[in-house]
Design an enzyme around this catalytic site. Structure first.
Site, short mmCIF file in Angstrom:
data_model
loop_
_atom_site.label_atom_id
_atom_site.label_comp_id
_atom_site.label_asym_id
_atom_site.label_seq_id
_atom_site.Cartn_x
_atom_site.Cartn_y
_atom_site.Cartn_z
CG ASP A 117 -1.88 1.28 1.46
OD1 ASP A 117 -1.49 2.00 0.86
OD2 ASP A 117 -2.62 1.25 2.35
CG ASP A 150 -3.04 -3.56 0.06
OD1 ASP A 150 -2.04 -3.32 0.60
OD2 ASP A 150 -4.07 -3.52 0.57
CE1 TYR A 206 -2.75 -0.80 11.65
CE2 TYR A 206 -2.89 1.50 11.68
CZ TYR A 206 -3.25 0.20 11.21
OH TYR A 206 -4.30 0.15 10.08
CE LYS A 249 -4.88 -6.00 11.25
NZ LYS A 249 -4.06 -6.52 12.08
C1 F6R Z 1 -7.24 -0.57 8.18
C2 F6R Z 1 -7.22 0.72 7.70
C3 F6R Z 1 -8.17 1.77 7.94
C4 F6R Z 1 -7.52 2.90 8.79
C5 F6R Z 1 -8.54 3.99 9.44
C6 F6R Z 1 -7.85 4.96 10.14
O1 F6R Z 1 -6.25 -1.58 7.73
O2 F6R Z 1 -6.19 1.00 6.95
O3 F6R Z 1 -9.19 1.19 8.68
O4 F6R Z 1 -7.02 2.25 9.86
O5 F6R Z 1 -9.10 4.44 7.95
O6 F6R Z 1 -6.90 5.64 9.27
P1 F6R Z 1 -6.07 7.11 9.68
O7 F6R Z 1 -5.55 6.65 11.03
O8 F6R Z 1 -5.04 6.96 8.51
O9 F6R Z 1 -6.89 8.04 9.65
MG MG Z 2 -3.93 2.04 3.22
MG MG Z 3 -4.89 -2.31 2.25
#
Ligand code: F6R
Ligand code: MG
Ligand code: MG
Length: 365
Positions: free
Chosen positions: A12, A54, A229, A232
């Site tokens: 990604d 991705d 983190y 994913k």
């Molecule tokens: C899960 C994912 C999304 C983000 C969510 C918050 O793998 O990529 O669910 O975790 O959209 O993202 P941020 O912290 O970047 O606003």
């Molecule tokens: Mg992403």
């Molecule tokens: Mg992804």
């Protein structure tokens, strides 16, 4: 005999409208760079697609697995696409590229990798699975069912060439050690491990009687690599099918049940995985539900013939409906486990800050 190498490398590196979907310009730049490498003879063939946010690169070549020049090509390509993503202010541009400097192998640097080097059979059908908003352990359930469960794969019972079973290589992603278990004799030991999918992950599967490689999966866990983190892992897997291996339909059958996987919103929730066509490989509701696509190819002396978009089929409509119903059911739990992951597995948490704030207000009982 000449061997063919098949490398699926993904990352990604930024996306459109949040963590939703890859932009067409990112795909066309990836394709352009890989086609240039093809013209220069570095690879035999390539195919580029996305599952959600991705980018997945399918490369064929003669250089074997873990080859530095193939990994460098993948890294350079992803880096250039990350630069494009930054210039477009796409969301989380460059997310999975954890370092600026490449050191011979993309493993451990962020991207996910599944690779195999095989002698092509006279006809070599393969299926490439790619998922979004989940982790490598999400393949444990379907790979077990494909290669070890006769209620999914009748070939295990009625095809002599599958009858001796398969050897599963299981990686402990926390310890970095692997063990190989033979099914059916060691099936209960296998299940004792892979029922814990955040720790024990299926890495490869070989036919027991002759060691023929049947499947490989990406096992990279970004959070463990980076120590925090990032996003994913959104894993990929390659499954060879037919003629002494599970049939294509046996490899697709487990996905008729939308099993629960870890990931979804903020990488911190449990939800059903939904098998979809390429055009529906984009996460929306609650940043999900997690999706999986399956692309079927024939290898032809390294050339990629295809793909067939295998979940683009009304036969999976009921599964998609079921996963929406399960998504409703799980969502009703809100912030409660088991919808929310256990604390050790959550990718986002405020627990330390909450506990720190409340520490003087806890009263011994
Ligand atoms: C899960 C994912 C999304 C983000 C969510 C918050 O793998 O990529 O669910 O975790 O959209 O993202 P941020 O912290 O970047 O606003
Ligand atoms: Mg992403
Ligand atoms: Mg992804």
């Amino acid at each position: 005999m000449t061997k063919t190498s098949l490398s699926v490398i993904k990352a990604d590196v930024g996306s459109l409208a949040g963590h939703h979907v890859v932009h067409p310009k990112q795909l066309s730049l990836t394709k352009e760079l890989l086609d240039k490498a093809k013209k220069e003879g570095e690879i035999i063939d390539d195919y580029v697609f996305n599952c959600g946010d991705d980018i997945n690169m399918v490369l064929t070549h003669r250089k074997g697995v873990d080859n530095p020049s193939i990994h460098e090509l993948a890294w350079e390509t992803l880096s250039k696409v990350a630069a494009l993503s930054r210039s477009m202010h796409l969301y989380a541009a460059g997310q999975d590229l954890l370092t600026d400097s490449f050191s011979g192998n993309v493993k451990g640097l962020g991207p996910g990798v599944a690779e195999m080097e095989i002698e092509e059979r006279p006809s070599e059908p393969v299926i490439i699975f790619a998922a979004d908003k989940t982790e490598p352990g999400a393949w444990n359930f379907p790979l077990y069912r494909i290669f070890a469960d006769p209620f999914c794969t009748p070939g295990l019972v009625i095809d002599q060439s599958l009858h001796e079973g398969f050897n599963f290589e299981i990686l402990d992603v926390m310890e970095g050690s692997a063990v190989t278990l033979w099914t059916p004799p060691e099936v209960y030991d296998l299940l004792a491990l892979i029922g814990t999918p955040y720790k024990y992950v299926i890495k490869s599967i070989r036919r027991h009687k002759d060691n023929l490689l049947g499947a490989v999966a990406s096992t990279q866990r970004l959070a463990l690599i980076a120590g925090k983190y990032i996003g994913k892992d959104d894993p990929v897997a390659i499954v060879r099918v037919q003629h002494g291996l599970p049939a294509a339909g046996e490899a697709l059958e487990p996905f008729a049940f939308p099993h629960l996987v870890a990931g979804w919103m903020r990488g911190s929730h449990v939800g059903p995985i939904m098998p979809v066509s390429l055009k529906n490989a984009k996460c929306t509701r609650f940043d999900g539900p997690p999706r999986v696509v399956a692309l079927g190819f024939q290898l032809c002396n390294g050339e990629l013939i295809g793909p067939a978009d295998l979940f683009d089929d009304p036969a999976y409509d009921e599964t998609r409906r079921k996963s929406s119903q399960v998504a409703d059911y799980m969502r009703r739990h809100g912030p409660f486990m088991p919808h929310r992951l256990p604390p050790e597995e959550m990718e986002y948490t405020t627990m330390p800050q909450v506990l720190e704030k409340l520490k003087d207000r806890f009263v011994k009982q």
